[in-house]
Design a protein around this motif. Structure first.
Motif, PDB file in Angstrom:
ATOM      1  N   TRP A 131       0.826  -1.206   0.000  1.00  0.00           N
ATOM      2  CA  TRP A 131       0.000   0.000   0.000  1.00  0.00           C
ATOM      3  C   TRP A 131       0.855   1.249   0.000  1.00  0.00           C
ATOM      4  CZ3 TRP A 131       0.480   3.597   3.790  1.00  0.00           C
ATOM      5  CH2 TRP A 131       1.080   3.191   4.979  1.00  0.00           C
ATOM      6  N   TRP A 132       1.996   1.213   0.697  1.00  0.00           N
ATOM      7  CA  TRP A 132       2.826   2.421   0.779  1.00  0.00           C
ATOM      8  C   TRP A 132       3.541   2.683  -0.535  1.00  0.00           C
ATOM      9  CZ3 TRP A 132       7.976   1.614   0.096  1.00  0.00           C
ATOM     10  CH2 TRP A 132       8.473   0.326   0.360  1.00  0.00           C
ATOM     11  N   GLU A 133       3.821   1.646  -1.319  1.00  0.00           N
ATOM     12  CA  GLU A 133       4.406   1.868  -2.643  1.00  0.00           C
ATOM     13  C   GLU A 133       3.405   2.573  -3.554  1.00  0.00           C
ATOM     14  OE1 GLU A 133       7.534  -1.534  -3.730  1.00  0.00           O
ATOM     15  OE2 GLU A 133       5.543  -2.311  -3.222  1.00  0.00           O
ATOM     16  N   SER A 134       2.146   2.168  -3.462  1.00  0.00           N
ATOM     17  CA  SER A 134       1.104   2.841  -4.238  1.00  0.00           C
ATOM     18  C   SER A 134       0.940   4.280  -3.788  1.00  0.00           C
ATOM     19  CB  SER A 134      -0.220   2.097  -4.096  1.00  0.00           C
ATOM     20  OG  SER A 134      -0.130   0.825  -4.668  1.00  0.00           O
ATOM     21  N   LEU A 135       1.023   4.513  -2.479  1.00  0.00           N
ATOM     22  CA  LEU A 135       0.912   5.866  -1.950  1.00  0.00           C
ATOM     23  C   LEU A 135       2.064   6.740  -2.441  1.00  0.00           C
ATOM     24  CD1 LEU A 135      -0.494   7.914  -0.110  1.00  0.00           C
ATOM     25  CD2 LEU A 135       0.898   7.034   1.776  1.00  0.00           C
ATOM     26  N   VAL A 136       3.281   6.229  -2.386  1.00  0.00           N
ATOM     27  CA  VAL A 136       4.439   6.991  -2.863  1.00  0.00           C
ATOM     28  C   VAL A 136       4.295   7.281  -4.349  1.00  0.00           C
ATOM     29  CG1 VAL A 136       6.930   6.863  -3.289  1.00  0.00           C
ATOM     30  CG2 VAL A 136       6.007   6.197  -1.067  1.00  0.00           C
ATOM     31  N   LYS A 137       3.856   6.293  -5.114  1.00  0.00           N
ATOM     32  CA  LYS A 137       3.656   6.478  -6.555  1.00  0.00           C
ATOM     33  C   LYS A 137       2.635   7.580  -6.808  1.00  0.00           C
ATOM     34  CE  LYS A 137       2.123   3.975 -10.654  1.00  0.00           C
ATOM     35  NZ  LYS A 137       1.564   2.721 -11.152  1.00  0.00           N
ATOM     36  N   ALA A 138       1.533   7.569  -6.065  1.00  0.00           N
ATOM     37  CA  ALA A 138       0.496   8.586  -6.231  1.00  0.00           C
ATOM     38  C   ALA A 138       1.009   9.974  -5.853  1.00  0.00           C
ATOM     39  CB  ALA A 138      -0.725   8.229  -5.397  1.00  0.00           C
ATOM     40  N   LEU A 139       1.769  10.065  -4.771  1.00  0.00           N
ATOM     41  CA  LEU A 139       2.302  11.360  -4.333  1.00  0.00           C
ATOM     42  C   LEU A 139       3.317  11.922  -5.319  1.00  0.00           C
ATOM     43  CD1 LEU A 139       2.637  10.732  -0.498  1.00  0.00           C
ATOM     44  CD2 LEU A 139       0.923  12.133  -1.684  1.00  0.00           C
ATOM     45  N   VAL A 140       4.179  11.069  -5.853  1.00  0.00           N
ATOM     46  CA  VAL A 140       5.156  11.520  -6.853  1.00  0.00           C
ATOM     47  C   VAL A 140       4.436  11.992  -8.112  1.00  0.00           C
ATOM     48  CG1 VAL A 140       7.014  10.747  -8.387  1.00  0.00           C
ATOM     49  CG2 VAL A 140       7.061  10.148  -5.960  1.00  0.00           C
ATOM     50  N   TYR A 141       3.407  11.247  -8.527  1.00  0.00           N
ATOM     51  CA  TYR A 141       2.617  11.658  -9.688  1.00  0.00           C
ATOM     52  C   TYR A 141       1.949  13.000  -9.439  1.00  0.00           C
ATOM     53  CZ  TYR A 141      -1.000  11.791 -13.237  1.00  0.00           C
ATOM     54  OH  TYR A 141      -1.811  12.184 -14.268  1.00  0.00           O
ATOM     55  N   ARG A 142       1.353  13.177  -8.258  1.00  0.00           N
ATOM     56  CA  ARG A 142       0.673  14.433  -7.941  1.00  0.00           C
ATOM     57  C   ARG A 142       1.676  15.586  -7.921  1.00  0.00           C
ATOM     58  NH1 ARG A 142      -3.204  16.439  -9.626  1.00  0.00           N
ATOM     59  NH2 ARG A 142      -4.100  14.386  -9.560  1.00  0.00           N
ATOM     60  N   LEU A 143       2.880  15.364  -7.382  1.00  0.00           N
ATOM     61  CA  LEU A 143       3.923  16.397  -7.393  1.00  0.00           C
ATOM     62  C   LEU A 143       4.282  16.780  -8.828  1.00  0.00           C
ATOM     63  CD1 LEU A 143       5.962  18.156  -5.862  1.00  0.00           C
ATOM     64  CD2 LEU A 143       7.536  16.215  -5.955  1.00  0.00           C
ATOM     65  N   PHE A 144       4.405  15.784  -9.691  1.00  0.00           N
ATOM     66  CA  PHE A 144       4.687  16.047 -11.097  1.00  0.00           C
ATOM     67  C   PHE A 144       3.577  16.895 -11.722  1.00  0.00           C
ATOM     68  CE2 PHE A 144       4.251  14.644 -15.576  1.00  0.00           C
ATOM     69  CZ  PHE A 144       5.407  15.234 -16.068  1.00  0.00           C
ATOM     70  N   MET A 145       2.331  16.593 -11.379  1.00  0.00           N
ATOM     71  CA  MET A 145       1.204  17.351 -11.918  1.00  0.00           C
ATOM     72  C   MET A 145       1.198  18.793 -11.413  1.00  0.00           C
ATOM     73  SD  MET A 145      -0.476  15.611 -14.117  1.00  0.00           S
ATOM     74  CE  MET A 145       1.130  15.030 -14.652  1.00  0.00           C
ATOM     75  N   VAL A 146       1.580  19.002 -10.160  1.00  0.00           N
ATOM     76  CA  VAL A 146       1.670  20.365  -9.628  1.00  0.00           C
ATOM     77  C   VAL A 146       2.722  21.154 -10.404  1.00  0.00           C
ATOM     78  CG1 VAL A 146       2.341  21.765  -7.630  1.00  0.00           C
ATOM     79  CG2 VAL A 146       0.817  19.818  -7.324  1.00  0.00           C
ATOM     80  N   VAL A 147       3.876  20.561 -10.600  1.00  0.00           N
ATOM     81  CA  VAL A 147       4.958  21.234 -11.340  1.00  0.00           C
ATOM     82  C   VAL A 147       4.510  21.544 -12.765  1.00  0.00           C
ATOM     83  CG1 VAL A 147       7.283  20.922 -12.280  1.00  0.00           C
ATOM     84  CG2 VAL A 147       6.797  20.282  -9.912  1.00  0.00           C
ATOM     85  N   LEU A 148       3.856  20.604 -13.406  1.00  0.00           N
ATOM     86  CA  LEU A 148       3.380  20.817 -14.773  1.00  0.00           C
ATOM     87  C   LEU A 148       2.340  21.933 -14.831  1.00  0.00           C
ATOM     88  CD1 LEU A 148       3.430  19.859 -17.719  1.00  0.00           C
ATOM     89  CD2 LEU A 148       1.633  18.234 -17.112  1.00  0.00           C
ATOM     90  N   THR A 149       1.410  21.938 -13.896  1.00  0.00           N
ATOM     91  CA  THR A 149       0.380  22.978 -13.864  1.00  0.00           C
ATOM     92  C   THR A 149       0.997  24.351 -13.617  1.00  0.00           C
ATOM     93  OG1 THR A 149      -1.233  21.385 -13.045  1.00  0.00           O
ATOM     94  CG2 THR A 149      -1.784  23.710 -12.787  1.00  0.00           C
ATOM     95  N   VAL A 150       1.938  24.427 -12.701  1.00  0.00           N
ATOM     96  CA  VAL A 150       2.615  25.703 -12.418  1.00  0.00           C
ATOM     97  C   VAL A 150       3.373  26.180 -13.656  1.00  0.00           C
ATOM     98  CG1 VAL A 150       4.445  26.794 -11.050  1.00  0.00           C
ATOM     99  CG2 VAL A 150       2.736  25.355  -9.929  1.00  0.00           C
ATOM    100  N   ALA A 151       4.036  25.279 -14.351  1.00  0.00           N
ATOM    101  CA  ALA A 151       4.787  25.656 -15.554  1.00  0.00           C
ATOM    102  C   ALA A 151       3.859  26.193 -16.639  1.00  0.00           C
ATOM    103  CB  ALA A 151       5.574  24.459 -16.076  1.00  0.00           C
ATOM    104  N   VAL A 152       2.730  25.542 -16.846  1.00  0.00           N
ATOM    105  CA  VAL A 152       1.769  26.011 -17.851  1.00  0.00           C
ATOM    106  C   VAL A 152       1.186  27.356 -17.424  1.00  0.00           C
ATOM    107  CG1 VAL A 152      -0.455  25.537 -18.949  1.00  0.00           C
ATOM    108  CG2 VAL A 152       1.243  23.713 -18.731  1.00  0.00           C
ATOM    109  N   ALA A 153       0.828  27.484 -16.163  1.00  0.00           N
ATOM    110  CA  ALA A 153       0.273  28.755 -15.667  1.00  0.00           C
ATOM    111  C   ALA A 153       1.292  29.873 -15.812  1.00  0.00           C
ATOM    112  CB  ALA A 153      -0.159  28.606 -14.207  1.00  0.00           C
TER     113      ALA A 153
END
Length: 86
Positions: free
Chosen positions: A19-41
């Motif tokens: 479960w914690w591997e899935s959680l880490v994967k989800a958090l890393v993905y969400r961090l990537f999405m934040v960076v991408l959204t900030v870059a586009v904005a």
């Protein structure tokens, strides 16, 4: 000649992931999405503060709405009822 299925080539549908591997994967993905959204904005606004605010707010909103969507989907999951149920 032995024919292998795609499942044996890429692994079965069930994994041994914790479960914690899935959680880490989800958090890393969400961090990537934040960076991408900030870059586009930033590309659109050229304002650092506004870009950070947009990135944080939109991703927080997306995370919350996805959670609600998952809970709703669980209530109406396809295949839960047979054709004879009313």
């Amino acid at each position: 000649m032995t024919v292998r299925s795609w499942e044996s080539a890429v692994g079965s549908a069930t994994t041994d992931r914790c479960w914690w591997e899935s959680l880490v994967k989800a958090l890393v993905y969400r961090l990537f999405m934040v960076v991408l959204t900030v870059a586009v904005a930033f590309a659109v606004t050229t304002d650092t503060v506004a870009s950070l605010q947009i990135g944080i707010v939109t991703n927080g909103l997306k995370t919350g709405t996805y959670y609600l969507y998952e809970r709703l989907w669980e209530r109406f999951r396809v295949g839960r009822w047979s054709h004879g149920d009313s």
